[in-house]
Design a protein around this motif. Structure first.
Motif, PDB file in Angstrom:
ATOM      1  N   ALA A 388      10.378  -7.973   2.924  1.00  0.00           N
ATOM      2  CA  ALA A 388      11.048  -6.673   3.055  1.00  0.00           C
ATOM      3  C   ALA A 388      10.439  -5.633   2.127  1.00  0.00           C
ATOM      4  O   ALA A 388      10.535  -4.428   2.386  1.00  0.00           O
ATOM      5  N   ASN A 391       8.185  -3.399   4.058  1.00  0.00           N
ATOM      6  CA  ASN A 391       8.708  -2.870   5.329  1.00  0.00           C
ATOM      7  C   ASN A 391       9.942  -2.011   5.073  1.00  0.00           C
ATOM      8  O   ASN A 391      11.018  -2.255   5.598  1.00  0.00           O
ATOM      9  N   VAL A 392       9.779  -0.960   4.233  1.00  0.00           N
ATOM     10  CA  VAL A 392      10.884  -0.078   3.851  1.00  0.00           C
ATOM     11  C   VAL A 392      10.919   1.111   4.807  1.00  0.00           C
ATOM     12  O   VAL A 392      10.004   1.947   4.817  1.00  0.00           O
ATOM     13  N   GLN A 393      11.986   1.216   5.586  1.00  0.00           N
ATOM     14  CA  GLN A 393      12.040   2.210   6.650  1.00  0.00           C
ATOM     15  C   GLN A 393      11.991   3.642   6.139  1.00  0.00           C
ATOM     16  O   GLN A 393      11.339   4.507   6.725  1.00  0.00           O
ATOM     17  N   ILE A 394      12.678   3.941   5.016  1.00  0.00           N
ATOM     18  CA  ILE A 394      12.700   5.327   4.532  1.00  0.00           C
ATOM     19  C   ILE A 394      11.301   5.801   4.142  1.00  0.00           C
ATOM     20  O   ILE A 394      10.979   6.991   4.287  1.00  0.00           O
ATOM     21  N   HIS A 396       8.452   4.663   5.547  1.00  0.00           N
ATOM     22  CA  HIS A 396       7.708   4.834   6.791  1.00  0.00           C
ATOM     23  C   HIS A 396       8.115   6.130   7.494  1.00  0.00           C
ATOM     24  O   HIS A 396       7.270   6.843   8.045  1.00  0.00           O
ATOM     25  N   ASP A 397       9.402   6.458   7.444  1.00  0.00           N
ATOM     26  CA  ASP A 397       9.871   7.710   8.055  1.00  0.00           C
ATOM     27  C   ASP A 397       9.320   8.915   7.309  1.00  0.00           C
ATOM     28  O   ASP A 397       8.906   9.917   7.924  1.00  0.00           O
ATOM     29  N   LYS A 400       5.784   9.636   8.230  1.00  0.00           N
ATOM     30  CA  LYS A 400       5.659  10.309   9.532  1.00  0.00           C
ATOM     31  C   LYS A 400       5.935  11.803   9.402  1.00  0.00           C
ATOM     32  O   LYS A 400       5.284  12.634  10.028  1.00  0.00           O
ATOM     33  N   ASP A 527       6.130  -1.048  -0.534  1.00  0.00           N
ATOM     34  CA  ASP A 527       6.264   0.372  -0.220  1.00  0.00           C
ATOM     35  C   ASP A 527       6.877   1.083  -1.429  1.00  0.00           C
ATOM     36  O   ASP A 527       7.871   0.630  -1.999  1.00  0.00           O
ATOM     37  N   HIS A 578       2.288   7.282  -0.299  1.00  0.00           N
ATOM     38  CA  HIS A 578       3.603   6.776  -0.714  1.00  0.00           C
ATOM     39  C   HIS A 578       3.933   7.327  -2.106  1.00  0.00           C
ATOM     40  O   HIS A 578       5.022   7.848  -2.357  1.00  0.00           O
TER      41      HIS A 578
END
Length: 762
Positions: A388, A391-394, A396-397, A400, A527, A578
């Motif tokens: 995990a 693979n941190v969604q915030i 990655h968002d 973008k 991340d 990042h």
């Protein structure tokens, strides 16, 4: 003949930085020269003993140093700057350290980065040099290992082509004369080693991975033909690292018995050249397959596959397994890191663990180890890769969303006018780079807090007392722009690493930076993002104590990346961005708290330059984008500062301009103002401070020296844009010398300010 293992170099500092402690005890006159030599010998022998116990076949001798291996080579051949010569027939320890550190009335030799690493070497000064062999230190060290440990080691020496390429103070004709003299001296060193029983000698020529002129190849042929003819029974290893070599065909045909190539940082080029051109069947390939610069475990199945593929082009009898470069660039051992998250720790390999990897791979290649053992070793690598943490969604968002960010500010001329109105500074404003002395008491209080012996409230109270003390000192000295001193920070990168998610801090993961200065690079394992403010509290407190502006002090994304051990499962550019987003959040928080000057240091921007010119543009584009991503969200009257280390900025002056910082300070004093020549060729219209004195030396500069440095800078720079500051942070200096040096600096600035006022009124 079975495949053997080799090492290129081992960390000097010891598991508990014993080496550093002995150095500093000697420098402070707490131990005698005899004690110094004795203690250093014990450390050196313990390192050799460990490599032998690990099972390394070819153990390097001579990689151990009291300061720096380039200085060692220069000193051995009598290449001593004129101001340090005493007539002694053998360089004394006192003179050796004076060259590196300076002394009263003697400015230290220039210090700069070792290729694109965070290790520093002392630049040899060869003006009017007459090379002579003062002492064969390699022979002494070889005999020491042989007689005391029974180790028939592999002597290691910096090659003459690299030595000259990294030196200064001579022209092309003098280079040819110096090279001829050095060839004779190297041969004498090698003869003595041969007579003592040395079988292999490693000659480091990392300059061969840079873009070279054809003339260098001609020099190489001359040098190595002479070596082979002069000492025909010794086996020479031409060792390269950090990148793929240039002129592969010519280099592999040189009269040497071994070629050392980096198969980690070459991006596959070295192997492609082997496939395309083959590898000579009369030479041994020293294959650098284990990463000597990063701290992640190797995937042994992948490395074993690489070695197997190599044997399709190189006979097994011609193959030796080793790291990609000296292990000087990584910490000593993972075994002491008991506090790390298990998943992270299990995926790490420091110097000792890398030696074990080399031995595992060697055993596998010799059919002494099976595939199952390699696959078992690799489980930790796969575990972290799929965790995990990565693979941190915030994050990655946020990445973008940066695609819609222009990362730019209004024209710098407009900003300059707004900021002049905001701050009302005099001409030649004085400031410092950020940190003030980290005394024993500061470190003691921090340690007590970390151990739980001091409450957070008491520790904060102590830090505030230090901030107030130094705000008062700065006010009394008359500095125009102040800093809070960074007393709460261990290191300019480690501090942020402790506060960012996706970054781990080791407890004993020290590496040498320069001299006895050791750093603990953060480990970027996942991340990266920030969950709380990192610097606001201390900066706002400092600003509350004075009406003068106090700079918020941050470390930039490029420097954090270049001074960290970075995850290797995604591109460095993605990791860089990042970090830039995390620093951007802190910039916004400082500004929202009323801090209108914010310094985002990119001390390591230049050192991260690729060694190949064709890769430079992509690196600089990524660096500029990340810096602007971190800083461009501020209001127009907020002033963004940055700081960079070391000279030779000609090739990146355009990138410095594109950073679009309002004020940049650059470390220049050890290069004696040579950087100023860059600005004779390139107009720079933003604020700039060229460091006017050297903080790496304990000596207090004279007002004449600083006045000359200011005068030289103002010959090419607009005095309305020029700032007066030391060349770097003052963390490592003592309080008394810091105050004395700053007092001289402010006086020199005031004197020049008066002269300029007189000119303006006339």
């Amino acid at each position: 003949m079975s495949i053997k293992s080799s090492n290129i170099g081992y960390p000097r500092i010891g598991e508990n930085r014993e080496w550093k402690k002995i150095l500093e005890l000697f420098w402070s006159n707490e131990i005698s020269e005899e004690q110094f030599y004795s203690e250093m010998e014990q450390i050196r022998l313990s390192h050799l003993r460990k490599q032998k116990e690990k099972g390394i076949d070819l153990i390097p001798i001579g990689d151990f140093s009291y300061y720096d291996q380039v200085l060692d080579t220069a000193a051995m051949f009598g290449l001593i700057p004129e101001r340090f010569k005493t007539g002694e027939t053998k360089i004394s320890l006192k003179t050796y350290f004076e060259i590196a550190r300076g002394s009263s009335g003697k400015i230290a030799s220039e210090m700069t980065k070792w290729f694109n690493t965070n290790y520093h070497y002392i630049v040899p000064e060869l003006k009017d040099a007459k090379p002579t062999l003062l002492e064969n230190r390699l022979l002494n060290l070889y005999l020491e290992a042989k007689n005391k440990l029974g180790i028939h080691g592999k002597p290691v020496i910096l090659g003459p082509i690299t030595l000259l390429s990294l030196s200064k103070g001579f022209d092309e004709q003098e280079r040819a004369e110096l090279l001829n003299s050095l060839i004779t001296l190297y041969i004498e060193v090698f003869k003595q080693l041969k007579e003592a029983g040395a079988e292999w000698i490693q000659i480091d020529e990392p300059i061969l991975v840079k873009n070279l002129e054809k003339e260098i190849i001609n020099e190489l042929k001359e040098v190595y033909t002479a070596f082979q003819g002069g000492v025909p029974d010794v086996k020479f290893i031409l060792q390269t690292y950090f990148e793929s070599i240039e002129f592969y065909e010519e280099i592999t045909q040189l009269p040497v018995q071994g070629i050392g190539l980096d198969f980690v940082h070459d991006e596959g080029v070295n192997f492609e050249n082997i496939k395309k051109y083959g590898f000579p069947n009369d030479k041994v390939l020293f294959a650098g397959v284990v990463d000597g610069r990063n701290i992640w475990k190797s995937s042994l199945t992948e490395k074993a596959s690489l070695l197997k593929e190599l044997t399709s082009f190189v006979d097994e009898n011609q193959l030796i397994v080793q790291p990609s470069c000296s292990l000087l660039h990584v910490p000593v051992t993972v075994k002491s890191e008991q506090q790390l998250d298990t998943q992270i720790k299990d995926a790490l390999a420091f110097a000792d663990e890398k030696l074990e990897e080399i031995v595992y791979l060697t055993k596998f290649a010799n059919d002494e180890l099976g595939v199952a053992e390699l696959e078992s070793y690799d489980l930790a690598v796969h575990s972290l890769k799929n965790s995990a943490h990565r693979n941190v969604q915030i994050v990655h968002d946020a990445m973008k969303n940066t695609k819609n960010d222009s990362s730019s500010r209004i024209d710098s001329k407009i900003r300059k006018e707004l900021q002049a109105e905001q701050f009302q500074l005099p001409i030649l404003p004085t400031t410092t780079i950020g940190s003030f002395p980290q005394t024993k008491e500061v470190r003691k209080q921090r340690l007590k807090w970390r151990k739980g012996e001091l409450s957070a409230a008491k520790y904060e109270q102590y830090i505030q007392s230090e901030i107030k003390k130094w705000i008062d000192i700065q006010e009394e000295l008359g500095l125009d722009v102040l800093v809070h001193g960074e007393f709460e920070r261990t290191d300019m990168v480690e501090f942020f690493g402790e506060k960012l998610e996706g970054v781990a801090i080791t407890k004993f993961g020290w590496v040498q930076s320069y001299g006895s200065r050791c750093v603990k690079p953060p480990v970027i394992f996942g991340d990266v993002y920030a969950i709380e403010n990192m610097t606001v509290k201390e900066t706002v407190y400092a600003q509350s104590l004075t009406k003068k502006p106090v700079k918020g002090m941050l470390t930039g994304p490029v420097t954090i990346i270049n001074w960290s051990f970075v995850r290797d499962d995604i591109s460095r550019t993605d990791v860089l961005n990042h970090v830039a987003l995390a620093i951007r959040a802190e910039v916004k928080a400082l500004e929202a708290s009323g801090i209108k000057m914010i310094q985002v240091d990119e001390a390591a921007l230049r050192e991260g330059l690729p060694l190949k010119e064709e890769k430079t543009e992509n690196y600089l584009n990524a660096a500029v984008y990340a810096f602007k991503l971190a800083t461009s969200s501020v209001e127009d009257n907020t002033q963004i500062h940055t700081h960079m280390c070391y000279s030779n900025f000609d090739d990146i002056i355009h990138a410095i301009d594109e950073l679009d910082a309002d004020v940049i300070s650059i470390e220049t004093s050890r290069s004696h103002g040579e950087l100023i020549a860059s600005f004779e060729q390139h107009h720079y219209n933003k604020g700039i401070g060229l460091g006017v004195y050297d903080i790496h030396s304990p000596r207090v500069p004279t007002i004449d020296e600083l006045s000359q440095n200011i005068k030289r800078a103002l010959e090419v720079l607009d005095y309305h844009a020029f700032w007066v500051n030391p060349d770097c942070g003052l963390k490592t200096r003592g309080e008394a010398e810091t105050i004395a040096a700053l007092k001289v600096m402010v006086e020199a600035a005031l004197n020049y300010r008066e002269k300029l006022h007189t000119v303006e009124t006339v």
